[in-house]
Design an enzyme around this catalytic site. Structure first.
Site, PDB file in Angstrom:
ATOM      1  N   ARG A 109       4.739  46.413  34.731  1.00 48.05           N
ATOM      2  CA  ARG A 109       5.295  45.603  35.835  1.00 48.05           C
ATOM      3  C   ARG A 109       4.919  44.164  35.516  1.00 48.05           C
ATOM      4  O   ARG A 109       3.730  43.819  35.440  1.00 48.05           O
ATOM      5  CB  ARG A 109       4.715  46.040  37.179  1.00 48.05           C
ATOM      6  CG  ARG A 109       5.025  45.045  38.269  1.00 48.05           C
ATOM      7  CD  ARG A 109       4.856  45.578  39.660  1.00 48.05           C
ATOM      8  NE  ARG A 109       5.922  46.510  40.002  1.00 48.05           N
ATOM      9  CZ  ARG A 109       6.208  46.878  41.249  1.00 48.05           C
ATOM     10  NH1 ARG A 109       5.522  46.406  42.271  1.00 48.05           N
ATOM     11  NH2 ARG A 109       7.198  47.726  41.484  1.00 48.05           N
ATOM     12  N   HIS A 136      14.812  46.382  38.031  1.00 50.64           N
ATOM     13  CA  HIS A 136      13.911  47.420  38.565  1.00 50.64           C
ATOM     14  C   HIS A 136      14.598  48.784  38.374  1.00 50.64           C
ATOM     15  O   HIS A 136      15.025  49.437  39.334  1.00 50.64           O
ATOM     16  CB  HIS A 136      13.644  47.129  40.050  1.00 50.64           C
ATOM     17  CG  HIS A 136      12.450  47.829  40.613  1.00 50.64           C
ATOM     18  ND1 HIS A 136      11.635  48.657  39.875  1.00 50.64           N
ATOM     19  CD2 HIS A 136      11.914  47.815  41.877  1.00 50.64           C
ATOM     20  CE1 HIS A 136      10.669  49.128  40.637  1.00 50.64           C
ATOM     21  NE2 HIS A 136      10.817  48.636  41.857  1.00 50.64           N
ATOM     22  N   GLN A 139      13.606  52.076  40.345  1.00 47.77           N
ATOM     23  CA  GLN A 139      14.003  52.048  41.755  1.00 47.77           C
ATOM     24  C   GLN A 139      15.492  52.340  41.914  1.00 47.77           C
ATOM     25  O   GLN A 139      15.895  53.118  42.782  1.00 47.77           O
ATOM     26  CB  GLN A 139      13.672  50.668  42.349  1.00 47.77           C
ATOM     27  CG  GLN A 139      14.019  50.548  43.816  1.00 47.77           C
ATOM     28  CD  GLN A 139      13.110  51.393  44.696  1.00 47.77           C
ATOM     29  OE1 GLN A 139      11.903  51.281  44.627  1.00 47.77           O
ATOM     30  NE2 GLN A 139      13.695  52.257  45.526  1.00 47.77           N
ATOM     31  N   ASP A 232      16.933  43.711  50.360  1.00 50.16           N
ATOM     32  CA  ASP A 232      15.604  43.597  49.742  1.00 50.16           C
ATOM     33  C   ASP A 232      14.970  42.332  50.306  1.00 50.16           C
ATOM     34  O   ASP A 232      15.647  41.504  50.930  1.00 50.16           O
ATOM     35  CB  ASP A 232      15.753  43.530  48.205  1.00 50.16           C
ATOM     36  CG  ASP A 232      14.405  43.519  47.486  1.00 50.16           C
ATOM     37  OD1 ASP A 232      13.393  43.933  48.092  1.00 50.16           O
ATOM     38  OD2 ASP A 232      14.353  43.089  46.309  1.00 50.16           O
ATOM     39  N   CYS A 272      14.206  49.084  49.020  1.00 48.77           N
ATOM     40  CA  CYS A 272      13.214  49.586  48.058  1.00 48.77           C
ATOM     41  C   CYS A 272      11.791  49.546  48.621  1.00 48.77           C
ATOM     42  O   CYS A 272      10.922  50.257  48.134  1.00 48.77           O
ATOM     43  CB  CYS A 272      13.307  48.795  46.760  1.00 48.77           C
ATOM     44  SG  CYS A 272      12.921  47.035  46.944  1.00 48.77           S
ATOM     45  N   ARG A 300      10.947  58.348  44.432  1.00 48.32           N
ATOM     46  CA  ARG A 300      10.395  57.667  43.251  1.00 48.32           C
ATOM     47  C   ARG A 300       9.567  58.660  42.430  1.00 48.32           C
ATOM     48  O   ARG A 300       9.625  58.668  41.199  1.00 48.32           O
ATOM     49  CB  ARG A 300       9.501  56.477  43.665  1.00 48.32           C
ATOM     50  CG  ARG A 300      10.218  55.301  44.302  1.00 48.32           C
ATOM     51  CD  ARG A 300      11.062  54.524  43.314  1.00 48.32           C
ATOM     52  NE  ARG A 300      10.309  53.977  42.200  1.00 48.32           N
ATOM     53  CZ  ARG A 300       9.638  52.824  42.210  1.00 48.32           C
ATOM     54  NH1 ARG A 300       9.632  52.075  43.292  1.00 48.32           N
ATOM     55  NH2 ARG A 300       9.009  52.379  41.131  1.00 48.32           N
TER      56      ARG A 300
HETATM   57  N1  NVA Z   1      12.501  42.097  44.787  1.00 50.04           N
HETATM   58  C1  NVA Z   1      11.203  42.621  45.084  1.00 50.04           C
HETATM   59  C2  NVA Z   1      11.157  44.094  44.852  1.00 50.04           C
HETATM   60  C3  NVA Z   1       9.855  44.752  45.220  1.00 50.04           C
HETATM   61  C4  NVA Z   1       9.801  46.206  44.883  1.00 50.04           C
HETATM   62  C5  NVA Z   1      10.166  41.908  44.257  1.00 50.04           C
HETATM   63  O1  NVA Z   1      10.416  41.661  43.055  1.00 50.04           O
HETATM   64  O2  NVA Z   1       9.106  41.555  44.769  1.00 50.04           O
HETATM   65  N1   CP Z   2       9.658  49.578  45.604  1.00 43.56           N
HETATM   66  C1   CP Z   2       8.593  49.302  44.860  1.00 43.56           C
HETATM   67  O1   CP Z   2       8.674  49.156  43.631  1.00 43.56           O
HETATM   68  O2   CP Z   2       7.439  49.216  45.569  1.00 43.56           O
HETATM   69  P1   CP Z   2       6.023  48.717  45.037  1.00 43.56           P
HETATM   70  O3   CP Z   2       6.118  47.234  44.830  1.00 43.56           O
HETATM   71  O4   CP Z   2       5.070  49.082  46.148  1.00 43.56           O
HETATM   72  O5   CP Z   2       5.704  49.430  43.761  1.00 43.56           O
END
Ligand code: NVA
Ligand code: CP
Length: 316
Positions: A109, A136, A139, A232, A272, A300
Site C-alpha cells: 500500500r 485499488h 477493492q 468514496d 469502499c 475483501r
Molecule cells: N480513496 C481512498 C480509498 C481508501 C480505501 C484513499 O485513497 O484514501
Molecule cells: N477499503 C479499504 O481499502 O480500507 P482500508 O483503508 O481500511 O484498508
C-alpha cells in the site's frame, strides 16, 4: 522464495487480469466463502508467507489479508515503512530483491503507483497492489464480486460513481470496459479522473462487450436509472492538507436519499470505506436498505484469499 519456471504474475491494476480469469477468481472466492461459512478448513497455502508493506494506514486491507493468509494455512507479516529500512532510504528495488528471498508474495500500500511497479519489477515473487494513489484493484474486484453475488453479472448494467476522480474511480474505469458495464462518473471541476487512465481503459481488449465511460458534472445525471451507485471519500489518504478546499469543491456531490431516488428502485449502494458520514454520503444511505457496504467489506477477505491462492500457487 518459491522457485518456478512459470513467469510470475502480479496484480497492480485490473489490466493484469482477463475476463476469464476474473470469472475463475470469483468462482473460487464463492467456494472459499461457502466453505468458511460451513466451518471447513482450506489449507492451500500451508507454509507460505505474505509480506505486507504499508506506507499508509489501513483497517480492511491489513486485517483481511492477514486473516486470509492465516485461514489458508499461511502467515502474513505486517511491514510498516516507518519500521523497516525502506523508511530510512533503502530503495524499493533493493528491498524487493531481499524480501523475495524470504517471502512467497508481497502486498504493498503506497503513494505513487510507480512504487508498486518498481517493487513488482525487482521482486521475483508476485506483488499485489493494496492501494496506490492511482488504483485499488483488490477493492474493485471485491465490489464487482459483491454486485454479482447480489444481482448477477455486471455486464450491461449502469454504474454511477459520484465524487472524486481518484484511485477508486480509476479502478472502476478499468473495470467497466473490462466487464462491459456502463459507468458514468460525476466529478467536480478539477477532480476528474486522470485522462491517462481513460485512455488505458480504451486500449483494453473489449472481449466482454465493450462497456462505456461517461463523464458529467451532474450527480443527478450520473445516478439517473443506475443499477449501482458508488462514492468514496473526498479527501484520500495523503491529501489531508487539502481537506477544507475539497469540502468546498465537492459541495453538491453528497450521496443522499434524494439522489438515490434517481437510481433504479433496486439499485445498490457501495462505498469502499472508511466513510466520512454526512460528507460524501449520509448515514441514511450508508445504513439504509440499498447499502451493501458491510458485505462489501467482508468480501475483501474471500476475494483476496482467491487472489492469494492464484498468485502464490501460480494457477486457479
Ligand atoms: N480513496 C481512498 C480509498 C481508501 C480505501 C484513499 O485513497 O484514501
Ligand atoms: N477499503 C479499504 O481499502 O480500507 P482500508 O483503508 O481500511 O484498508
Amino acid at each position: 522464495m518459491t522457485s518456478s519456471s512459470a513467469k510470475k504474475r502480479d496484480l497492480l491494476t485490473l489490466a493484469d487480469l482477463d475476463v476469464a480469469e476474473i470469472d475463475l477468481l470469483f468462482a473460487r472466492a464463492t467456494e472459499l466463502k461457502r466453505s468458511l461459512k460451513a466451518g471447513q478448513t482450506t489449507r492451500t497455502l500451508e507454509g507460505r508467507t505474505l509480506g505486507m508493506l504499508f506506507e499508509k494506514p489501513s483497517t480492511r486491507t491489513r486485517v483481511s489479508f492477514e486473516v486470509g493468509m492465516y485461514q489458508l494455512g499461511g502467515h502474513a507479516l505486517f511491514l510498516s515503512s516507518k519500521e523497516i529500512q525502506l523508511g530510512r532510504g533503502e530503495t524499493i528495488s533493493d528491498s524487493a530483491r531481499v524480501l523475495s528471498r524470504y517471502l512467497d508474495a508481497l502486498m504493498i500500500r503506497t503513494f505513487a503507483h510507480e512504487n508498486a511497479e518498481v517493487l513488482a519489477q525487482y521482486a521475483s515473487i508476485p506483488v499485489i497492489n493494496g492501494l496506490s494513489d492511482h488504483f485499488h484493484p483488490c477493492q474493485i474486484l471485491t465490489d464487482m464480486f459483491t454486485y454479482q453475488e447480489k444481482r448477477g453479472p455486471l455486464k450491461g448494467r449502469k454504474v454511477a460513481f459520484v465524487g472524486d476522480g481518484n484511485n477508486m474511480a480509476h479502478s472502476w474505469i478499468l473495470a467497466s470496459t473490462k466487464v462491459g458495464c456502463h459507468l458514468t462518473l460525476a466529478c467536480p471541476v478539477n477532480y476528474d479522473p486522470d485522462p491517462r487512465v481513460l485512455s488505458l481503459a480504451q486500449r483494453q481488449p473489449t472481449v466482454n462487450g465493450g462497456g462505456s465511460v461517461t463523464l458529467t458534472r451532474s450527480p443527478q445525471e450520473a445516478v439517473a436509472g443506475a443499477d449501482l451507485v458508488i462514492t468514496d471519500t473526498w479527501t484520500s489518504m495523503g491529501q489531508e492538507q487539502e481537506r477544507q478546499r475539497r469540502l468546498r469543491a465537492f459541495h453538491g456531490f453528497q450521496v443522499d436519499q434524494t439522489l438515490m431516488r434517481e437510481a433504479k428502485k433496486d439499485a445498490l449502494f457501495m462505498h469502499c470505506l472508511p466513510a466520512h458520514r454526512e460528507e460524501e454520503v449520509t448515514s441514511e444511505v450508508l445504513d439504509g436498505e440499498q447499502s451493501v457496504v458491510w458485505d462489501e467489506a467482508e468480501n475483501r477477505l474471500h476475494v483476496q484469499k482467491a487472489i492469494l491462492e492464484w498468485l502464490i500457487r501460480g494457477h486457479f
